[in-house]
Design a protein around this motif. Sequence first.
Motif, PDB file in Angstrom:
ATOM      1  N   THR A  22      22.220   3.404   0.755  1.00  0.00           N
ATOM      2  CA  THR A  22      23.692   3.168   0.255  1.00  0.00           C
ATOM      3  C   THR A  22      23.635   3.781  -0.753  1.00  0.00           C
ATOM      4  O   THR A  22      23.290   3.642  -1.752  1.00  0.00           O
ATOM      5  N   GLU A  23      24.841   4.522  -1.145  1.00  0.00           N
ATOM      6  CA  GLU A  23      25.780   5.499  -1.895  1.00  0.00           C
ATOM      7  C   GLU A  23      25.900   4.348  -2.858  1.00  0.00           C
ATOM      8  O   GLU A  23      26.727   3.690  -2.582  1.00  0.00           O
ATOM      9  N   GLN A  24      26.222   4.329  -3.617  1.00  0.00           N
ATOM     10  CA  GLN A  24      26.705   3.416  -5.076  1.00  0.00           C
ATOM     11  C   GLN A  24      27.481   4.353  -6.295  1.00  0.00           C
ATOM     12  O   GLN A  24      26.560   5.408  -6.965  1.00  0.00           O
ATOM     13  N   GLU A  25      28.617   3.745  -6.626  1.00  0.00           N
ATOM     14  CA  GLU A  25      28.711   5.387  -7.773  1.00  0.00           C
ATOM     15  C   GLU A  25      28.555   3.860  -8.858  1.00  0.00           C
ATOM     16  O   GLU A  25      28.839   2.803  -9.146  1.00  0.00           O
ATOM     17  N   ILE A  26      28.430   4.686 -10.565  1.00  0.00           N
ATOM     18  CA  ILE A  26      27.824   4.229 -11.666  1.00  0.00           C
ATOM     19  C   ILE A  26      29.158   4.200 -12.176  1.00  0.00           C
ATOM     20  O   ILE A  26      29.973   4.890 -11.771  1.00  0.00           O
ATOM     21  N   GLU A  27      29.297   3.253 -13.160  1.00  0.00           N
ATOM     22  CA  GLU A  27      30.340   2.197 -13.823  1.00  0.00           C
ATOM     23  C   GLU A  27      30.251   2.640 -14.871  1.00  0.00           C
ATOM     24  O   GLU A  27      30.686   3.080 -16.013  1.00  0.00           O
ATOM     25  N   THR A  28      29.456   2.257 -15.455  1.00  0.00           N
ATOM     26  CA  THR A  28      28.585   2.672 -16.637  1.00  0.00           C
ATOM     27  C   THR A  28      26.659   2.849 -17.096  1.00  0.00           C
ATOM     28  O   THR A  28      26.065   2.095 -15.959  1.00  0.00           O
ATOM     29  N   VAL A  29      25.888   3.029 -17.867  1.00  0.00           N
ATOM     30  CA  VAL A  29      24.772   3.496 -17.869  1.00  0.00           C
ATOM     31  C   VAL A  29      24.365   2.710 -19.660  1.00  0.00           C
ATOM     32  O   VAL A  29      25.229   3.526 -20.496  1.00  0.00           O
ATOM     33  N   ARG A  30      23.572   2.286 -20.346  1.00  0.00           N
ATOM     34  CA  ARG A  30      23.086   1.819 -21.045  1.00  0.00           C
ATOM     35  C   ARG A  30      21.517   1.856 -21.213  1.00  0.00           C
ATOM     36  O   ARG A  30      21.170   1.576 -20.359  1.00  0.00           O
ATOM     37  N   PHE A  31      20.977   1.407 -22.758  1.00  0.00           N
ATOM     38  CA  PHE A  31      19.734   0.793 -22.667  1.00  0.00           C
ATOM     39  C   PHE A  31      19.252   0.527 -23.545  1.00  0.00           C
ATOM     40  O   PHE A  31      20.163  -0.019 -24.296  1.00  0.00           O
ATOM     41  N   HIS A  32      18.336  -0.612 -22.891  1.00  0.00           N
ATOM     42  CA  HIS A  32      18.207  -1.966 -24.096  1.00  0.00           C
ATOM     43  C   HIS A  32      16.011  -1.451 -23.773  1.00  0.00           C
ATOM     44  O   HIS A  32      16.053  -1.599 -22.911  1.00  0.00           O
ATOM     45  N   LYS A  33      15.188  -0.909 -24.727  1.00  0.00           N
ATOM     46  CA  LYS A  33      13.793  -1.991 -24.832  1.00  0.00           C
ATOM     47  C   LYS A  33      13.113  -0.964 -23.625  1.00  0.00           C
ATOM     48  O   LYS A  33      12.220  -0.970 -22.682  1.00  0.00           O
ATOM     49  N   ASN A  34      13.246   0.686 -23.613  1.00  0.00           N
ATOM     50  CA  ASN A  34      12.185   1.129 -22.375  1.00  0.00           C
ATOM     51  C   ASN A  34      13.779   1.112 -21.080  1.00  0.00           C
ATOM     52  O   ASN A  34      13.013   1.015 -20.475  1.00  0.00           O
ATOM     53  N   MET A  35      14.163   0.128 -21.004  1.00  0.00           N
ATOM     54  CA  MET A  35      15.180   0.161 -19.461  1.00  0.00           C
ATOM     55  C   MET A  35      16.440   0.796 -19.339  1.00  0.00           C
ATOM     56  O   MET A  35      16.929   0.585 -20.415  1.00  0.00           O
ATOM     57  N   VAL A  36      16.788   0.576 -17.978  1.00  0.00           N
ATOM     58  CA  VAL A  36      17.912   1.335 -18.180  1.00  0.00           C
ATOM     59  C   VAL A  36      18.935   0.166 -17.587  1.00  0.00           C
ATOM     60  O   VAL A  36      18.282  -0.580 -16.415  1.00  0.00           O
ATOM     61  N   LEU A  37      20.283  -0.518 -18.302  1.00  0.00           N
ATOM     62  CA  LEU A  37      20.590  -1.329 -18.274  1.00  0.00           C
ATOM     63  C   LEU A  37      22.565  -0.830 -17.518  1.00  0.00           C
ATOM     64  O   LEU A  37      23.193   0.324 -17.614  1.00  0.00           O
ATOM     65  N   LEU A  38      22.584  -0.835 -15.328  1.00  0.00           N
ATOM     66  CA  LEU A  38      23.035   0.149 -15.297  1.00  0.00           C
ATOM     67  C   LEU A  38      24.356  -1.715 -13.884  1.00  0.00           C
ATOM     68  O   LEU A  38      24.052  -2.115 -14.331  1.00  0.00           O
ATOM     69  N   LYS A  39      25.863  -0.519 -14.821  1.00  0.00           N
ATOM     70  CA  LYS A  39      26.667  -0.797 -14.016  1.00  0.00           C
ATOM     71  C   LYS A  39      27.077  -0.347 -13.164  1.00  0.00           C
ATOM     72  O   LYS A  39      27.220   0.835 -13.057  1.00  0.00           O
ATOM     73  N   PHE A  40      27.479  -1.115 -11.498  1.00  0.00           N
ATOM     74  CA  PHE A  40      27.644   0.108  -9.926  1.00  0.00           C
ATOM     75  C   PHE A  40      29.235  -0.376 -10.446  1.00  0.00           C
ATOM     76  O   PHE A  40      29.697  -1.649  -9.886  1.00  0.00           O
ATOM     77  N   LYS A  41      30.319   0.514  -9.610  1.00  0.00           N
ATOM     78  CA  LYS A  41      31.633  -0.344  -9.323  1.00  0.00           C
ATOM     79  C   LYS A  41      31.808  -0.487  -8.141  1.00  0.00           C
ATOM     80  O   LYS A  41      30.802  -0.945  -6.520  1.00  0.00           O
ATOM     81  N   GLY A  42      32.214  -2.383  -8.384  1.00  0.00           N
ATOM     82  CA  GLY A  42      32.028  -3.011  -6.864  1.00  0.00           C
ATOM     83  C   GLY A  42      31.232  -4.543  -6.990  1.00  0.00           C
ATOM     84  O   GLY A  42      31.578  -4.907  -6.626  1.00  0.00           O
ATOM     85  N   ILE A  43      30.587  -3.808  -8.044  1.00  0.00           N
ATOM     86  CA  ILE A  43      29.321  -5.200  -8.414  1.00  0.00           C
ATOM     87  C   ILE A  43      30.183  -5.811  -9.522  1.00  0.00           C
ATOM     88  O   ILE A  43      29.766  -5.255 -10.376  1.00  0.00           O
ATOM     89  N   ASP A  44      31.040  -6.838  -9.320  1.00  0.00           N
ATOM     90  CA  ASP A  44      31.137  -7.409 -10.540  1.00  0.00           C
ATOM     91  C   ASP A  44      30.808  -9.121 -10.837  1.00  0.00           C
ATOM     92  O   ASP A  44      31.127  -9.433 -12.349  1.00  0.00           O
ATOM     93  N   THR A  45      29.515  -9.578 -10.171  1.00  0.00           N
ATOM     94  CA  THR A  45      29.061 -11.060 -10.471  1.00  0.00           C
ATOM     95  C   THR A  45      27.625 -10.745 -10.511  1.00  0.00           C
ATOM     96  O   THR A  45      26.755 -10.235  -9.929  1.00  0.00           O
ATOM     97  N   ILE A  46      27.393 -11.866 -10.991  1.00  0.00           N
ATOM     98  CA  ILE A  46      25.406 -11.596 -11.132  1.00  0.00           C
ATOM     99  C   ILE A  46      25.038 -11.968  -9.860  1.00  0.00           C
ATOM    100  O   ILE A  46      23.923 -11.588  -9.248  1.00  0.00           O
TER     101      ILE A  46
END
Length: 164
Positions: free
Chosen positions: A43-67
């Motif tokens: 499935t294709e996902q559009e990236i909303e935000t990208v940040r980095f934390h302790k050699n990990m990538v923290l991604l937020k996809f558009k439309g994925i808004d809850t845990i």
Amino acid sequence: MYSIGKIVNTHGLKGELKIVPTTEDIERFKKLSKVFLERKTLTEQEIETVRFHKNMVLLKFKGIDTIEEAEKLKNSIIKINKEDALPLEENEYYINDLYDMKVVTDEGMELGIIEDIMFTSANDVYVVRTKTKPVLIPAIKQCILNVDIPNNTMTIKVIKGLLD
């Protein structure tokens, strides 16, 4: 397609995901606007935000808004199209291009096929499936003479102790 990471967990309550990158340059995530997630389907996902934390990538996809929505994506593999891959320098190769590559010696002996790659702190090691047993080939200049991607062949020099 190339794999560039794996979703290993959620981060926070608002749909952010924790990614283990499988690419050398994690900054490359900032250059992407979309990725593909492979689980049971692609499935294709559009990236909303990208940040980095302790050699990990923290991604937020558009439309994925809850845990809860993010939880469903855990263990997905993040992939990109080949044309979205970073350009290579001379003598650089995409890891995916090396799997199933034929390995021959500089004397013309066919050793086998690369079936796995081990990533060590010193250098990568190619695991070559031969007719008798796996052979470990260090990815060092003294051993790897040529990598011919179009012909799917790697030529090596057999250094002392390599085939023992």
